[in-house]
Every structure is written in structure tokens, then in C-alpha cells.
Design an enzyme around this catalytic site. Structure first.
Site, mmCIF file in Angstrom:
data_model
loop_
_atom_site.group_PDB
_atom_site.id
_atom_site.type_symbol
_atom_site.label_atom_id
_atom_site.label_comp_id
_atom_site.label_asym_id
_atom_site.label_seq_id
_atom_site.Cartn_x
_atom_site.Cartn_y
_atom_site.Cartn_z
ATOM 1 N N GLU A 1 28.146 44.811 14.165
ATOM 2 C CA GLU A 1 29.195 45.890 14.747
ATOM 3 C C GLU A 1 28.999 46.883 15.522
ATOM 4 O O GLU A 1 30.309 46.893 15.830
ATOM 5 C CB GLU A 1 28.889 46.858 13.065
ATOM 6 C CG GLU A 1 30.153 48.020 12.539
ATOM 7 C CD GLU A 1 30.627 48.932 13.864
ATOM 8 O OE1 GLU A 1 31.218 49.662 13.563
ATOM 9 O OE2 GLU A 1 29.607 49.614 14.450
ATOM 10 N N GLU A 2 27.775 46.538 15.760
ATOM 11 C CA GLU A 2 27.858 47.750 17.301
ATOM 12 C C GLU A 2 28.097 47.045 18.593
ATOM 13 O O GLU A 2 28.268 47.641 19.366
ATOM 14 C CB GLU A 2 26.546 48.361 17.352
ATOM 15 C CG GLU A 2 26.491 49.043 16.356
ATOM 16 C CD GLU A 2 26.840 50.645 16.529
ATOM 17 O OE1 GLU A 2 27.928 50.817 16.987
ATOM 18 O OE2 GLU A 2 26.409 51.375 15.678
ATOM 19 N N ASP B 1 30.009 52.311 5.716
ATOM 20 C CA ASP B 1 29.743 53.275 7.379
ATOM 21 C C ASP B 1 30.974 54.116 8.077
ATOM 22 O O ASP B 1 32.138 54.237 8.470
ATOM 23 C CB ASP B 1 30.608 51.831 8.625
ATOM 24 C CG ASP B 1 29.715 51.816 10.298
ATOM 25 O OD1 ASP B 1 29.318 52.998 9.974
ATOM 26 O OD2 ASP B 1 30.437 50.838 10.667
ATOM 27 N N HIS C 1 26.293 47.724 7.832
ATOM 28 C CA HIS C 1 25.999 47.152 9.393
ATOM 29 C C HIS C 1 24.681 47.486 9.675
ATOM 30 O O HIS C 1 24.039 48.394 9.169
ATOM 31 C CB HIS C 1 26.991 47.041 10.845
ATOM 32 C CG HIS C 1 26.811 48.134 11.451
ATOM 33 N ND1 HIS C 1 26.048 48.794 11.380
ATOM 34 C CD2 HIS C 1 28.185 49.420 11.063
ATOM 35 C CE1 HIS C 1 26.164 49.925 12.515
ATOM 36 N NE2 HIS C 1 27.514 49.991 11.828
ATOM 37 N N ASP D 1 24.271 56.257 10.975
ATOM 38 C CA ASP D 1 24.711 55.006 11.572
ATOM 39 C C ASP D 1 24.045 53.692 11.524
ATOM 40 O O ASP D 1 23.412 53.394 12.548
ATOM 41 C CB ASP D 1 26.080 55.296 12.603
ATOM 42 C CG ASP D 1 26.917 53.875 13.242
ATOM 43 O OD1 ASP D 1 27.173 53.993 12.157
ATOM 44 O OD2 ASP D 1 27.812 54.216 14.073
ATOM 45 N N ASP E 1 22.678 46.362 12.227
ATOM 46 C CA ASP E 1 22.486 46.975 13.253
ATOM 47 C C ASP E 1 22.922 48.074 14.221
ATOM 48 O O ASP E 1 23.533 48.832 13.659
ATOM 49 C CB ASP E 1 23.797 45.076 14.541
ATOM 50 C CG ASP E 1 25.109 45.915 14.440
ATOM 51 O OD1 ASP E 1 25.539 46.377 13.363
ATOM 52 O OD2 ASP E 1 25.263 46.280 15.262
HETATM 53 ZN ZN LIG Z 1 28.925 51.786 12.046
#
Ligand SMILES: [Zn+2]
Length: 189
Positions: free
Chosen positions: A152-153, A179, A86, A119, A88
Site C-alpha cells: 500500500e505504501e 486503513d 496493509h 498506519d 507494509d
Molecule cells: Zn495506510
């Protein structure tokens, strides 16, 4: 393989600079004021996939922030790996807890500090660069697809529908999740 190490060694400064550019984009999915940054980041991910050797890459609309898809199919009869990640990141507040500005990547003791460095921009970018190395050294043995989402976040609220609507496109034999934790040993050598 030595040819991979040689390619990595020759290009590692560029690899790092490209990742730093990605980290400078404040792709905070939870904040509506970053909508344009989300699109900018998705476009940057698409470009990175094409530059790395994908024969096709697209920014694809969802009901929320767009997802980025890319692929390099060397032979449809060979297995396909789908890399998930991801682009974001989490919000950065409270800002006074940051020792360095979150969107100005800073290297301290060989580690990159920035929002998203661990991340998940750092991780998926590693896999984009792995594709580049395999692709540019003519050593691919499988097909590779990428799905780099932008929500994702915030709990991936539109990922299920997106996947259900693109089953054939995303068809794969193995899914590799970017991730996750980073093993840093190889970079020390
Ligand atoms: Zn992540």
C-alpha cells in the site's frame, strides 16, 4: 456484549504484546533490503489470522511483495465481510526526527509509538482481534475474510491484478477498510 468485554479484558495484555511484536518487524515495502522482513511480517500476519480463528490463511505471491489472505466461513449462505489492510510501512528516514526508535514500540500516555502503529498495523490488528473475540466467544454472525497486502505504501502496484486473479476467493458483500483513523474512546474505559 459483556462476554466480548470479558474476553477483551482477560486477554488485553496479550493483544498488546502481539501487536508490539508485529510493530518490531521493519516491513518497509519501498526498500529492497527489507524484502526478507516483508516475508517475515506476512508470515506473522498469517499466524495471527490462524491464531485468531481463521480456518484458512495463506501468504500469497504477487508480482511484488506478498499479500496475506485469511477466512472464517461459518455458513456460505450468510453475508461475508472482507477486511482490507496493509502490513507494509513507510520508510523511517530521517532517523534523527524520531524521539523513540521506529521499530521499538514505546507506550507514552497510553498510546503506542512505532512505525506502522497508526498506519496500518494497529488498525488491521484491531480487526484481527475483533475476529478472535467473535470467534472464541461463538458469536460470529457473518463470514469474515481478510486481505492484508504488502504494497500500500508504494501505491499498491500489484493489487489490481491480484484481486482480478482471485475474484471468487475475495468475493464479499461488504468491504471494511482497516486503513483509516483510529477511534480511541473505547480503550479509555
Ligand atoms: Zn495506510
Amino acid at each position: 456484549m459483556q462476554v466480548w468485554k470479558d474476553y477483551q479484558e482477560k486477554n488485553k495484555d496479550r493483544f498488546l504484546n502481539e501487536m508490539m511484536d508485529l510493530l518490531r518487524i521493519p516491513s518497509v515495502s519501498a526498500k529492497s533490503e527489507h524484502k526478507a522482513d516483508m516475508l517475515k511480517c506476512a508470515e506473522a500476519v498469517k499466524k495471527s489470522l490462524l491464531d485468531a480463528g481463521c480456518s484458512k490463511a495463506e501468504v500469497m505471491a504477487t508480482d511484488g511483495h506478498p499479500a496475506v489472505y485469511g477466512e472464517k466461513i461459518i455458513d456460505p449462505s450468510k453475508p461475508t465481510v472482507l477486511v482490507y489492510g496493509h502490513y507494509d510501512v513507510q520508510p523511517v528516514e530521517p532517523l534523527d526526527l524520531w524521539k523513540n526508535p521506529p521499530f521499538e514500540p514505546t507506550i507514552i500516555d497510553g498510546k503506542v509509538f512505532a512505525r506502522g502503529s497508526a498506519d496500518d498495523k494497529g488498525q488491521f490488528y484491531m480487526h484481527v482481534k475483533a475476529l478472535e473475540i467473535l470467534s472464541k466467544t461463538d458469536s460470529m454472525t457473518t463470514n469474515i475474510k481478510f486481505l492484508i497486502e504488502g504494497e500500500e505504501e508504494v501505491g499498491s502496484p500489484n493489487l489490481g491484478k491480484f484481486v482480478a486473479g482471485n475474484k471468487d476467493l475475495l468475493k464479499a458483500d461488504v468491504i471494511l477498510i482497516s486503513d483509516s483513523s483510529i477511534r480511541s474512546l473505547s480503550w479509555q474505559r
